[in-house]
Design an enzyme around this catalytic site. Structure first.
Site, PDB file in Angstrom:
ATOM      1  N   ASP A 324       0.871  -1.155   0.000  1.00 20.76           N
ATOM      2  CA  ASP A 324       0.000   0.000   0.000  1.00 20.76           C
ATOM      3  C   ASP A 324       0.925   1.227   0.000  1.00 20.76           C
ATOM      4  O   ASP A 324       2.112   1.098   0.281  1.00 20.76           O
ATOM      5  CB  ASP A 324      -0.887  -0.025   1.243  1.00 20.76           C
ATOM      6  CG  ASP A 324      -1.773   1.185   1.341  1.00 20.76           C
ATOM      7  OD1 ASP A 324      -2.314   1.611   0.315  1.00 20.76           O
ATOM      8  OD2 ASP A 324      -1.920   1.725   2.457  1.00 20.76           O
ATOM      9  N   ASP A 518      -1.174  -0.660   6.035  1.00 19.34           N
ATOM     10  CA  ASP A 518      -1.190   0.006   7.340  1.00 19.34           C
ATOM     11  C   ASP A 518      -2.176  -0.637   8.302  1.00 19.34           C
ATOM     12  O   ASP A 518      -2.298  -0.211   9.444  1.00 19.34           O
ATOM     13  CB  ASP A 518      -1.468   1.506   7.192  1.00 19.34           C
ATOM     14  CG  ASP A 518      -2.816   1.791   6.548  1.00 19.34           C
ATOM     15  OD1 ASP A 518      -3.631   0.860   6.431  1.00 19.34           O
ATOM     16  OD2 ASP A 518      -3.060   2.949   6.167  1.00 19.34           O
ATOM     17  N   ASP A 522      -6.911  -1.938   4.752  1.00 18.43           N
ATOM     18  CA  ASP A 522      -6.435  -2.962   3.825  1.00 18.43           C
ATOM     19  C   ASP A 522      -6.793  -4.376   4.282  1.00 18.43           C
ATOM     20  O   ASP A 522      -6.145  -5.338   3.885  1.00 18.43           O
ATOM     21  CB  ASP A 522      -4.913  -2.857   3.658  1.00 18.43           C
ATOM     22  CG  ASP A 522      -4.506  -1.585   2.930  1.00 18.43           C
ATOM     23  OD1 ASP A 522      -5.121  -1.289   1.895  1.00 18.43           O
ATOM     24  OD2 ASP A 522      -3.589  -0.897   3.398  1.00 18.43           O
TER      25      ASP A 522
END
Length: 626
Positions: A324, A518, A522
């Site tokens: 990410d 994080d 996600d």
């Protein structure tokens, strides 16, 4: 030495008995004297093993290592080899004690974590602070923590600022500053002054309690290697006992058809007992789980939490790392660069509309805008109904007006025209529309983490060849980050479902994927990946629940450490497996043909187990110097 008193007694009795036999002492040669002597020698070390064999037998576990030792000892006594029968049990018992000591040392890292748990909390009740157990403190109550004491519960800081040692949680020695109303986690230690916290979670749900629970449970998650060895053991032990039975039986049958063959039952039974002793899988039974446990414990002291040995194994097989962007590769600390308007509203009005709507969001960009508005002393508007649209932004009603604040996909969703040039800008943007008309945009910057370049380089040195970035941010921005990190594959403008689809495509192409996020937004891709890694996820419930590996701070370079620990652990475990099988097969062959004796079998079995244990204990030293 107290824990070895049974072994010491048996050893002294064994040595005395051997010397009395060697000296041909008359009274020792009397009928049954030597038998009683050696029975007394074997009892302290043998009876506990036989008791274990009986317990396993009652559970219908007929082929345990305890049963192997029991059969070998009884067999040795039946053919008059009393000293060897004692030796079998004695050295097995000594080996077990040493193995227990080795396991205890491997548990030291976990014990160190468990010792972090504060036993008391100073809570403000009835006008004064009282000492109670952390479990007795309720959410909303105020607690006080003095300098050098561990914070017992999660809470928000009431002091203007506090400086904390977070090494116990993150593995980092640098102190961390927390400002008023900032989150303070259980396990932190104030270093500058006494601090006061408003408790936000009960003890059972505190970050520290959940982290410790997770580390303890990790030891129960078996790695594929360990599960494979357990499956092998189901067939290995019965096969060994079957072969041991056949060793004296087959020569006897052969002697019936070949009269010239001289069959001595005691000799063939002795070979069978040697076979039984050396085939005991002690080295594998102990050293493999010990290796994984050592790896998990060592990683935890580096600020890396593996949820089980299976993930230590899995991270070594990952050939693709997918990241990410926001909060993972970048700091997530956004800074407002400028505000551009469409000319309908002033910059101050656009800022107030966006900041008012974003005050209801926890996204890092939203927090940065709200903080900037405070710095500009902008008075926020009262906000009515707010709808957060994942991957798009917010719809809010302010003073009867519909305010949209988010990315350009949100504008497209509502059919709002905006300048096409926004797509080419390399910064992060929050677009704003008022009553269906584009009003302006906040332009923001997010910096790369200091160790991002080093981390990608380190992962490449560990053999990782494929990297990707998946982000909801603009493609131009994501590709700019990818170029700076020398990552070829970068995809922007992705919704959560798009990330899942891309990850599934990689898995369909037979990639073993580690996803690094994080831990907040996600969860789907963390769950789908072969190894889900949450960065800085210590305070995030969703990270602890979903990720397989948690990096407790924001240090990307710890990804390299995690891979290295996994590889160290796997390498040492396979060294143990190969060593154990090579030595055992060699001695098994020698014992079957009558070359190896029971003494050699006992020493070889215990020796291989100890070598495997000491090798497993090298994990801590290797990691410490890596």
């Amino acid at each position: 030495m107290k824990q070895y008193r049974n072994e010491i007694f048996s050893f002294l009795m064994l040595m005395a008995g051997v010397l009395l036999e060697y000296a041909q002492t008359p009274w020792f040669a009397l009928p049954y004297v030597s038998l009683v002597w050696f029975l007394a020698a074997v009892a302290p070390v043998g009876l506990p093993v036989m008791a274990e064999a009986w317990e396993h037998l009652m559970k219908k576990e007929y082929f345990s290592e305890f049963m192997l030792m029991t059969i070998a000892t009884i067999g040795a006594f039946c053919i008059g080899e009393y000293p060897e029968g004692v030796a079998v049990m004695l050295f097995y018992a000594v080996g077990e004690q040493l193995q227990d000591s080795a396991v205890d040392k491997a548990r030291d890292n976990i014990r160190a974590l468990l010792d972090m748990r504060p036993r008391t909390a100073s809570v403000f009740r009835k006008g004064q602070y009282s000492i109670v157990s952390p479990e007795a403190v309720e959410t909303g109550e105020t607690i006080e923590v003095k300098v050098g004491e561990k914070v017992p519960l999660d809470g928000v800081l009431q002091n203007e600022v506090g400086v904390f040692n977070t090494a116990a949680l993150t593995g980092e020695s640098l102190p961390r500053s927390v400002r008023q109303s900032g989150e303070v986690l259980a396990g932190m230690i104030p270093v500058n002054e006494t601090i006061r916290l408003s408790v936000t979670k009960p003890y059972s749900q505190s970050t520290l309690a959940r982290m410790l629970e997770m580390v303890e449970e990790a030891a129960e998650c078996k790695a594929p290697t360990e599960l494979f060895m357990r499956k092998v053991a189901r067939y290995y032990t019965p096969a060994v006992i079957g072969i041991a039975f056949l060793i004296p039986v087959l020569p006897f049958l052969y002697s019936l058809v070949q009269p010239s063959f001289i069959y001595l039952f005691a000799s063939w039974l002795y070979r069978s007992l040697v076979f039984l002793v050396i085939s005991c899988p002690c080295a594998l039974v102990v050293s493999i789980p010990l290796g994984y446990f050592g790896g998990i414990g060592a990683a935890s002291h580096k600020g890396i939490l593996f949820k089980g040995g299976n993930y230590l194994d899995a991270i070594t097989k990952a050939d693709t790392f997918v990241f990410d962007k926001t909060g993972t590769l970048t700091t997530g600390n956004f800074r407002v660069c400028r505000i551009e308007t469409a000319g309908i509203y002033s910059e101050a009005e656009v800022l107030k509309y966006i900041a008012s709507a974003e005050s209801k969001s926890s996204h890092p960009m939203a927090k940065a805008v709200v903080e900037y508005a405070k710095q500009q002393q902008a008075t926020l508007y009262p906000v009515g109904a707010v709808t957060e649209i994942a991957g798009y932004g917010l719809e809010a009603y302010i003073g009867g007006k519909q305010i949209l604040a988010g990315n350009y996909r949100l504008m497209d969703k509502y059919g709002i025209a905006y300048p096409e040039g926004l797509h080419e800008m390399p910064e992060s943007l929050i677009l704003c529309a008022c009553n269906g008309i584009y009003a302006g945009v906040v332009v923001m910057e997010d910096e790369l983490k200091d160790d991002a370049v080093e981390a990608i380089r380190g992962l490449k040195q560990q053999g990782i060849r494929h990297f990707e970035i998946l982000s909801g941010d603009k493609t131009a921005l994501v590709q700019n980050i990818a170029h700076r990190l020398d990552i070829r594959h970068a995809y922007g403008d992705l919704l959560p479902a798009d990330k899942v689809a891309r990850l599934q495509k990689l898995k369909d192409e037979k990639h073993c994927v580690a996803f690094v996020g994080d831990g907040i937004n996600d969860a789907p891709v963390l769950a789908l990946s072969d190894v889900g890694i949450a960065m800085g996820g210590l305070g995030s419930d969703i990270a602890i629940e979903t990720a397989d590996v948690i990096i407790q701070d924001d240090s990307l370079s710890k990804l390299v450490t995690a891979v290295r620990i996994g590889k160290y652990t796997r390498r040492i475990i396979w060294q143990n497996i190969i060593l154990a099988f090579l030595v055992k097969f060699a001695i098994l062959a020698l014992g079957t043909v009558g070359v190896a004796t029971l003494w050699e079998a006992v020493f070889a079995d215990s020796g291989v187990a100890l070598l495997a244990i000491f090798n497993a204990m090298r994990i801590n030293r290797l990691i410490k110097h890596s």
